[in-house]
Design a protein around this motif. Structure first.
Motif: not given
Length: 82
Positions: A43-56
């Protein structure tokens, strides 16, 4: 009749985990993009695993999001002739 585009947060919540996405979110001074695999969305965040690490990103800061196709296959190194 064309459908109304979903809000970015609603779209992200509807996608299965593991979907490759690009997410544009607001940051101080502008925007930033995260391209990678969707690993979480609540409900508050989205998390994406990128080539450079995790982005929230906070969903309230997400300006745009969409699923994208898989990355192109990497080509092997070219042999140098000579």
């Amino acid at each position: 009749m064309p459908s109304t585009p979903a809000a970015p947060a609603d779209l992200l919540r509807s996608l299965p985990l593991g979907t490759r996405v690009v997410v544009r979110s607001r940051v101080p001074g502008g925007f930033t993009d995260a391209l990678g695999d969707l690993v979480a969305c609540d409900d508050e965040t989205v998390t994406v695993r990128t080539r450079r690490g995790t982005a929230v990103a906070r969903l309230g800061d997400v300006a745009a999001a969409k699923p994208v196709p898989p990355p192109p296959e990497r080509r092997g190194r070219r042999r140098q002739e000579g």
